[in-house]
Structures are given as C-alpha cells and as structure tokens.
Design a protein around this motif. Structure first.
Motif, PDB file in Angstrom:
ATOM      1  N   THR A   1      -4.657   4.784   9.368  1.00 22.52           N
ATOM      2  CA  THR A   1      -5.162   3.944   8.275  1.00 22.52           C
ATOM      3  C   THR A   1      -5.297   2.500   8.729  1.00 22.52           C
ATOM      4  OG1 THR A   1      -4.162   5.380   6.601  1.00 22.52           O
ATOM      5  CG2 THR A   1      -4.677   3.126   5.933  1.00 22.52           C
ATOM      6  N   SER A  59      -1.539  -1.359  -4.203  1.00 19.31           N
ATOM      7  CA  SER A  59      -2.746  -0.540  -4.295  1.00 19.31           C
ATOM      8  C   SER A  59      -2.600   0.751  -3.494  1.00 19.31           C
ATOM      9  CB  SER A  59      -3.948  -1.345  -3.780  1.00 19.31           C
ATOM     10  OG  SER A  59      -5.130  -0.575  -3.790  1.00 19.31           O
ATOM     11  N   THR A  60      -3.458   1.720  -3.834  1.00 23.35           N
ATOM     12  CA  THR A  60      -3.588   2.941  -3.028  1.00 23.35           C
ATOM     13  C   THR A  60      -4.876   2.904  -2.211  1.00 23.35           C
ATOM     14  OG1 THR A  60      -4.654   4.061  -4.889  1.00 23.35           O
ATOM     15  CG2 THR A  60      -2.274   4.374  -4.642  1.00 23.35           C
ATOM     16  N   ASP A  61      -5.588   1.791  -2.274  1.00 22.00           N
ATOM     17  CA  ASP A  61      -6.851   1.622  -1.568  1.00 22.00           C
ATOM     18  C   ASP A  61      -6.606   0.872  -0.267  1.00 22.00           C
ATOM     19  OD1 ASP A  61      -9.415   1.258  -0.696  1.00 22.00           O
ATOM     20  OD2 ASP A  61     -10.059  -0.024  -2.367  1.00 22.00           O
ATOM     21  N   ARG A 117       3.432   6.263  -7.971  1.00 24.01           N
ATOM     22  CA  ARG A 117       4.389   5.246  -7.534  1.00 24.01           C
ATOM     23  C   ARG A 117       3.809   3.845  -7.729  1.00 24.01           C
ATOM     24  NH1 ARG A 117       9.373   3.139  -7.058  1.00 24.01           N
ATOM     25  NH2 ARG A 117       9.750   2.087  -5.070  1.00 24.01           N
ATOM     26  N   VAL A 118       2.575   3.657  -7.334  1.00 20.84           N
ATOM     27  CA  VAL A 118       1.930   2.350  -7.481  1.00 20.84           C
ATOM     28  C   VAL A 118       1.774   1.993  -8.959  1.00 20.84           C
ATOM     29  CG1 VAL A 118      -0.215   1.059  -7.088  1.00 20.84           C
ATOM     30  CG2 VAL A 118       0.768   2.467  -5.248  1.00 20.84           C
ATOM     31  N   ASP A 119       1.399   2.972  -9.771  1.00 17.28           N
ATOM     32  CA  ASP A 119       1.266   2.716 -11.214  1.00 17.28           C
ATOM     33  C   ASP A 119       2.604   2.312 -11.823  1.00 17.28           C
ATOM     34  OD1 ASP A 119      -1.407   3.356 -11.051  1.00 17.28           O
ATOM     35  OD2 ASP A 119      -1.176   5.398 -11.815  1.00 17.28           O
ATOM     36  N   PHE A 125       0.846  -1.204   0.000  1.00 21.22           N
ATOM     37  CA  PHE A 125       0.000   0.000   0.000  1.00 21.22           C
ATOM     38  C   PHE A 125       0.873   1.242   0.000  1.00 21.22           C
ATOM     39  CE2 PHE A 125      -1.874   3.457   2.505  1.00 21.22           C
ATOM     40  CZ  PHE A 125      -3.040   3.692   1.796  1.00 21.22           C
ATOM     41  N   ASP A 126       0.491   2.209  -0.818  1.00 18.41           N
ATOM     42  CA  ASP A 126       1.171   3.501  -0.836  1.00 18.41           C
ATOM     43  C   ASP A 126       0.147   4.563  -1.220  1.00 18.41           C
ATOM     44  OD1 ASP A 126       4.467   4.262  -1.124  1.00 18.41           O
ATOM     45  OD2 ASP A 126       3.022   5.770  -1.768  1.00 18.41           O
ATOM     46  N   ILE A 127       0.280   5.756  -0.654  1.00 22.13           N
ATOM     47  CA  ILE A 127      -0.672   6.827  -0.964  1.00 22.13           C
ATOM     48  C   ILE A 127      -0.365   7.510  -2.286  1.00 22.13           C
ATOM     49  CG2 ILE A 127      -1.219   7.293   1.451  1.00 22.13           C
ATOM     50  CD1 ILE A 127       0.685   9.695   1.337  1.00 22.13           C
ATOM     51  N   ASN A 128       0.817   7.221  -2.853  1.00 23.94           N
ATOM     52  CA  ASN A 128       1.257   7.853  -4.097  1.00 23.94           C
ATOM     53  C   ASN A 128       0.805   7.006  -5.284  1.00 23.94           C
ATOM     54  OD1 ASN A 128       2.666   8.844  -6.329  1.00 23.94           O
ATOM     55  ND2 ASN A 128       4.465   9.388  -5.126  1.00 23.94           N
ATOM     56  N   GLN A 129      -0.228   7.471  -5.993  1.00 22.08           N
ATOM     57  CA  GLN A 129      -0.782   6.699  -7.098  1.00 22.08           C
ATOM     58  C   GLN A 129       0.233   6.500  -8.218  1.00 22.08           C
ATOM     59  OE1 GLN A 129      -4.180   5.341  -7.307  1.00 22.08           O
ATOM     60  NE2 GLN A 129      -2.970   4.171  -8.797  1.00 22.08           N
TER      61      GLN A 129
END
Length: 426
Positions: free
Chosen positions: A108, A71-73, A37-39, A31-35
């Motif tokens: 979170t 994911s960012t979810d 980065r995840v992409d 999990f990461d809040i940076n979309q």
C-alpha cells in the motif's frame, strides 16, 4: 522534513495512541483497512480503551486543518512524508510467523511512495525483516531505489495494554534508520513527542533484535516460575511463599507463575526461533520456555479436576465458572488469551463452563470463541469449581461463597484472592 506529515498504518492498540501523540505536533493521517474501526474512532470512541474519549476527540477536532484524520482510503496518505507501520505480526496454527499484514502494508505504501519519504516499522519481527522482506516490496511497488530515493527505519512498539502509567510517551523508545543521517532524523522525530527519551540503536537489525528478545526474556523467566510451581505443588509447598522468601535477596528477580498470552510474550519468541532455525541454529531455551507456558492452561484445568475429585465435587456434567477471558487484568484485550485453554480443557471433562469478564467485549468474545460471557452482576448460579484466570480488580468484590456449591473448589491462577477463600493456586 522540517514539517513532516505523518501517516500511521494500523489503528489498533499501538497505532492509535501513537497517532494521538504525534497529532499534538504534526499533521497525522491514520489509515486502517477496517471500516468499522475507523467509523468507531471518528465517532470519538475507542473500544480498546488505550485512548480516552476526551483525548481522541481533541485530536480529531476539525477546524480548517485538523491535527488528525482517519481513513480507509490509502489515497488519503499520499501527501505524507513519513509512514509508520503498526500492523500486527501474528503466528499461524503451526507457530510460524505471519508477515502478510506487513507485506500488504508495504504494498500500500509502495504505491504512493515519493522521493525522500521515510518508512518506519514498529511491528515486532525477527532481525532482518525490515530490510530483507519489507524494503524489497516497497521497491517493487514504487519503482524506487532504497537509500537513494526513499529510506527506512525501525522503532519497536512498547505498548503495554491497560497500563495507564506506562503510556506511549512515557516509555523510552528505541529508534534506528537505514543510514546514519536517517537514523538521526528518526530519532529526532520520536524524541519530539516521547517524554521518556530515546535510544538510537546502531542498526535496524539491532533494533529488531532488541525488541524480540525483550519479550522472549520475560517469557523464559515466567516459564521458569511456572515449572517451579509444578514442582512445589508436588512437594506441597506454596510457590508464592517460596518466591517471597527468595525475593529478600537483593539480586533475585521476582516473577510469578500464570498464563502467558497476549500479542507479544506469547508470540514473539517464535519469531526469534524461526530466524534462528533459518540460519542453522536449533534454539533450546526459547522453545522450551514456550512449550512450558503454552501448556499451562491445560495444566491448570487438570489441577482443578484433581482438587474436585479429592473433595468429591461433581465433575461430569458439573458446572465451572472461569473468571476472566482477556489475556491480562483490567483491559479488554483478548488477543492470544490462554484462559481459553483452561475453558476448553474443562469442557473435555464434560463440564458446563460459564465465563465472567467485566472488561471483554461480548460481541468480540462470541465471534472469536463462541462464548456468551457474563458480567459480574449477571452471575445467578452456583458452581462446582471456580477458577480465577485473570486478576480483574472487579473480582475482589464478588461474594464467592454465594457462587459455590457445597463441595466446590476455588482455584486462583494469579494468587490474587485471599488465601482463606481458595482451595489451591499456582
């Protein structure tokens, strides 16, 4: 707990290698809040270069049950039974610890925490943060009771960016837990993937303290040789020659002078100092070492200017080339780099400064520092001074003579270049 599902919060230099390592044996949710980065990671690329594209794609290979999902979810983590927190712990402009990323991560997790879950923190902190700061947040947001409904652990990260020999699985891991039983479970978990072995600390606070003094000790040792370098330059003695001679004694520990930046050594001593102040002790050696190392960028620039004046090189409106802007050699990590201090000090003398770095991300450097960096093959000018700030191996291939004006000064911060090619070094 026999078949844990592991959630890793924070997919940077620490979290991603850890996620890939655990994915070889367990189901992992990253999990990461940076979309963006995840992409990037889901596309099979890691710009930090800590994980190879091949290993990343293998971990992400999707059949009916992929080993690793990113994911960012936060809802994607709700089935996890173990949470590993690897978010950054920076300092602010006043050198005060910033625990906001840890607190937000705890919020979170708290919202999806279940009975029996274990939350393990890896972020570098001062002793007491896990149980005195993070756990109350977990209790508040989960409505659950610590050491009854859920448990905690601490296992400090020991990632060395750019090091392909000492990787996450080949560095011995310190572990700890909030109860003896949980400490054993945490230790067993890490031991299942860490080939170098584990060391189970007696408490979470001991593990926290062990991590923060590792980097504080190194910081102080480097500060000592930086001070020696200043003294020996005044005495017209080559510091490296002195260190080589002293290192012939079996118990002399050889450190070398230089710029001390990065996400650990340049930050962690302030965490320990802050806790010391809170309990009524004014740390002397720790902060003295920090002051010495924090001032080295400005010192280097001023030594370069002195050499330029001695050679009658052009200072005002002159051109300087700084080689390297990452915080260490052969990696793209620019976090807390001290090369920027050299650059800014040179600019204060009305010099135009070009920066060359074959590893740093151009967009990142532009965003962070407003600098358009050059690659080695883009250097097409000549300079009044050249400062090697970072010892990227690529720089050994440069023809410095083609980059120098007639009276140019070459200064080697890292004692990396041949001595017949330079005018001065630390």
């Amino acid at each position: 707990m026999n078949h844990p599902k592991i959630a890793i919060i924070g997919l940077g230099y620490v979290g991603l290698p850890l996620a890939v390592a655990f994915s070889k044996k367990y189901t992992v949710i990253g999990f990461d809040i940076n979309q963006s980065r995840v992409d990037e990671l889901n596309s099979g690329k890691d710009h930090t270069l800590e994980v190879s594209d091949e290993d990343l794609k293998e971990a992400l290979a999707s059949n009916t049950s992929p080993a690793m999902k990113l994911s960012t979810d936060a809802e994607a983590m709700k089935e996890a039974t173990i949470f590993l927190v690897t978010v950054p712990t920076p300092t602010d402009k006043n050198r005060q610890p910033v625990l906001t990323p840890l607190i937000k991560a705890s919020e979170t997790i708290g919202k999806i925490l279940k009975d029996g879950d274990i939350v393990i923190y890896e972020s570098t902190v001062y002793p007491g943060v896990t149980e005195e700061v993070c756990v109350p947040v977990l209790e508040q947001y989960s409505g659950k009771t610590f050491n009854k409904d859920f448990f905690a652990g601490y296992s400090p990260e020991r990632i060395n960016p750019g090091d392909k020999l000492h990787t996450v699985t080949t560095i011995l891991k310190v572990t700890s837990g909030s109860t003896p039983e949980i400490a054993k479970k945490v230790d067993d978990l890490y031991a299942s993937v860490i080939t170098a072995g584990t060391h189970m600390a007696s408490s979470i606070k001991v593990a926290e303290a062990a991590k923060v003094i590792e980097n504080s000790q190194r910081d102080i040792n480097i500060a000592f040789v930086n001070e020696l370098s200043k003294i020996f330059r005044l005495l017209d003695i080559d510091t490296n020659d002195v260190l080589e001679a002293a290192a012939t004694k079996w118990n002399f520990i050889k450190y070398t002078p230089g710029l001390v930046g990065g996400h650990c050594i340049g930050v962690d001593p302030y965490y320990l100092a802050q806790k010391a102040l809170e309990v009524g002790y004014n740390p002397e050696i720790i902060l003295s070492g920090r002051r010495m190392n924090d001032g080295m960028g400005k010192y280097v620039a001023n030594e370069v200017i002195k050499l330029m004046l001695n050679k009658e090189a052009k200072v005002k409106n002159g051109k300087a080339l700084v080689l390297g802007i990452t915080f260490k050699e052969n990696c793209p990590d620019t976090r807390n780099t001290k090369a920027i201090d050299v650059i800014e000090e040179l600019k204060s003398y009305n010099m135009h400064v070009d920066v060359c770095d074959p590893w740093a991300n151009k967009e990142e450097v532009k965003t962070l520092f407003g600098i358009d960096i050059l690659r080695c093959n883009e250097l097409n000018s000549t300079y009044d001074s050249i400062i090697l700030a970072v010892s990227h191996s690529d720089f050994l291939e440069l023809d410095l003579s083609a980059l120098k004006n007639e009276k140019a000064v070459v200064f080697d911060v890292k004692s990396f270049l041949p001595t017949d090619k330079i005018d001065g070094r630390l």
